[in-house]
Design an enzyme around this catalytic site. Sequence first.
Site, mmCIF file in Angstrom:
data_model
loop_
_atom_site.group_PDB
_atom_site.id
_atom_site.type_symbol
_atom_site.label_atom_id
_atom_site.label_comp_id
_atom_site.label_asym_id
_atom_site.label_seq_id
_atom_site.Cartn_x
_atom_site.Cartn_y
_atom_site.Cartn_z
ATOM 1 N N VAL A 118 0.853 -1.189 0.000
ATOM 2 C CA VAL A 118 0.000 0.000 0.000
ATOM 3 C C VAL A 118 0.890 1.241 0.000
ATOM 4 O O VAL A 118 1.909 1.289 0.697
ATOM 5 C CB VAL A 118 -0.945 -0.017 1.232
ATOM 6 C CG1 VAL A 118 -1.864 1.206 1.228
ATOM 7 C CG2 VAL A 118 -1.759 -1.305 1.252
ATOM 8 N N LYS A 120 3.658 3.798 -0.912
ATOM 9 C CA LYS A 120 5.013 3.677 -1.484
ATOM 10 C C LYS A 120 5.601 2.277 -1.341
ATOM 11 O O LYS A 120 6.625 1.986 -1.954
ATOM 12 C CB LYS A 120 5.928 4.701 -0.816
ATOM 13 C CG LYS A 120 5.614 6.132 -1.217
ATOM 14 C CD LYS A 120 6.611 7.088 -0.610
ATOM 15 C CE LYS A 120 6.254 8.525 -0.960
ATOM 16 N NZ LYS A 120 6.996 9.483 -0.145
ATOM 17 N N TYR A 121 4.985 1.435 -0.529
ATOM 18 C CA TYR A 121 5.503 0.061 -0.354
ATOM 19 C C TYR A 121 5.392 -0.754 -1.644
ATOM 20 O O TYR A 121 5.937 -1.841 -1.731
ATOM 21 C CB TYR A 121 4.788 -0.655 0.796
ATOM 22 C CG TYR A 121 5.379 -0.339 2.164
ATOM 23 C CD1 TYR A 121 5.379 0.967 2.645
ATOM 24 C CD2 TYR A 121 5.927 -1.332 2.967
ATOM 25 C CE1 TYR A 121 5.913 1.276 3.879
ATOM 26 C CE2 TYR A 121 6.457 -1.036 4.215
ATOM 27 C CZ TYR A 121 6.450 0.259 4.667
ATOM 28 O OH TYR A 121 6.975 0.563 5.898
ATOM 29 N N ASP A 208 8.205 -5.753 2.218
ATOM 30 C CA ASP A 208 9.524 -5.116 2.171
ATOM 31 C C ASP A 208 10.607 -6.144 2.500
ATOM 32 O O ASP A 208 11.447 -5.935 3.385
ATOM 33 C CB ASP A 208 9.576 -3.918 3.130
ATOM 34 C CG ASP A 208 9.160 -4.269 4.539
ATOM 35 O OD1 ASP A 208 8.168 -5.014 4.696
ATOM 36 O OD2 ASP A 208 9.830 -3.830 5.496
ATOM 37 N N HIS A 228 11.021 -13.918 15.801
ATOM 38 C CA HIS A 228 11.536 -12.602 15.392
ATOM 39 C C HIS A 228 13.059 -12.570 15.564
ATOM 40 O O HIS A 228 13.567 -12.969 16.614
ATOM 41 C CB HIS A 228 10.873 -11.527 16.271
ATOM 42 C CG HIS A 228 10.994 -10.151 15.704
ATOM 43 N ND1 HIS A 228 12.205 -9.495 15.588
ATOM 44 C CD2 HIS A 228 10.072 -9.294 15.208
ATOM 45 C CE1 HIS A 228 12.003 -8.301 15.059
ATOM 46 N NE2 HIS A 228 10.716 -8.160 14.803
ATOM 47 N N GLU A 298 0.958 -7.275 15.278
ATOM 48 C CA GLU A 298 2.036 -8.155 15.768
ATOM 49 C C GLU A 298 1.838 -8.450 17.262
ATOM 50 O O GLU A 298 2.087 -9.558 17.722
ATOM 51 C CB GLU A 298 3.398 -7.499 15.529
ATOM 52 C CG GLU A 298 4.565 -8.377 15.900
ATOM 53 C CD GLU A 298 5.896 -7.775 15.483
ATOM 54 O OE1 GLU A 298 6.371 -8.084 14.377
ATOM 55 O OE2 GLU A 298 6.468 -6.982 16.267
#
Length: 348
Positions: A118, A120-121, A208, A228, A298
């Site tokens: 969405v 600039k991604y 990304d 993570h 998250e």
Amino acid sequence: MAKVNSKAVIVILFITVLLGLLYVCQYYRISLSFEETWKTEKEGSQTIRISHSSTDVHLESPPGLKYSQPSIVHGRTDVVTVTPWLAPVVWEGTFNELLLDSIYKKKNITVAATVFAVGKYIMFLKDFLETADKHFFAGFRVDFYVFTDRLNEVPKVNMAAGRTLTVRSVPSSNRWQEISARRMELIQKLIEETFQNHVDYIFCLDVDSKFHGRWGTESLGGLVAVIHPGYYRDNRSRFPYERRPASRAYVAPGEGDFYYCGGAFGGLVQEVHQLAKTCRNNFEDDAKEGIEAAWQEESHLNRYMWINKPSKVLSPEYLWQDFKQRNPEVLLIRFSGVIKNYANIRPN
Ligand code: UD2
């Protein structure tokens, strides 16, 4: 005598009815584990059948397959490969990809992957898709679903045979927190409205990021979480869980197993549907009370996985971060987040 007989008849009748009821309950319990009726906003009620047993539990190897002998005494000793609830933790060197691929080829599985690009991604989408086509379930049927507000900027990527790309339009937003958090709602709806019977597993991934190595059948499981990379050596008191008891994402001090990524999770469609629906509802109920969890979805995902233990845990090989130096126990980086300048790409 006649009195005794009529009493006996009543008792026998009662037992028969009770046994009948028990049988019916048992039947429904078994049926319900294979079928779930979901209410969709558009279509009303529909029944979706997902055969857990055949897809995820029964592992049938093709006869005559030759592969190296597995050992019960030699293996990785530098990392933990099983959780306290006995779910495998997947690291390089713990699985045989030839064997796993052969097992899942026989099952003729379809894997879906969702990715949001969405604003600039959108700039990350080309690399994501090109590397995914090369490394993500190579040789298997994969349906990619891209959610974007920039339909005209979706790159043309030639996918290998059996792999499809579907683009869905989503509204723009001027808050990145909202874009990130709304993913759960859109994943829930995608499953309800589109998947029906034809998808077995789904993975939800950050755009990304790029694939650098194999991500395949070793990652399949009922509910799959990724450790993570930023916190896996830390004490849990340092995990960035939501710490305000008022939030539905709250994890109390002394609780929590690992800190999982919001940027990659998945599993059987039915399991991911349950996760997305729960996290969405909790996020929205929090919002009604003016609370936004520390790390949006998250945080809700971490709360969910604390209660609903993942049946497979993927090591940080499955989501590294390019700005971090590789640690020695990470023999292979399979997927990693690219370095980005938040100020330039986020809407706020
Ligand atoms: C972390 C998580 C991310 C999410 C976020 C908390 C990892 C590696 N990343 O990443 O999944 O849980 O914290 O909210 O675990 N996006 C857009 N447009 C935007 C903003 C976001 O499309 O303007 C989408 C995109 O798919 C992106 C994802 O949302 O990959 C997560 O946003 P982020 O990468 O900016 O979040 P980040 O790096 O803080």
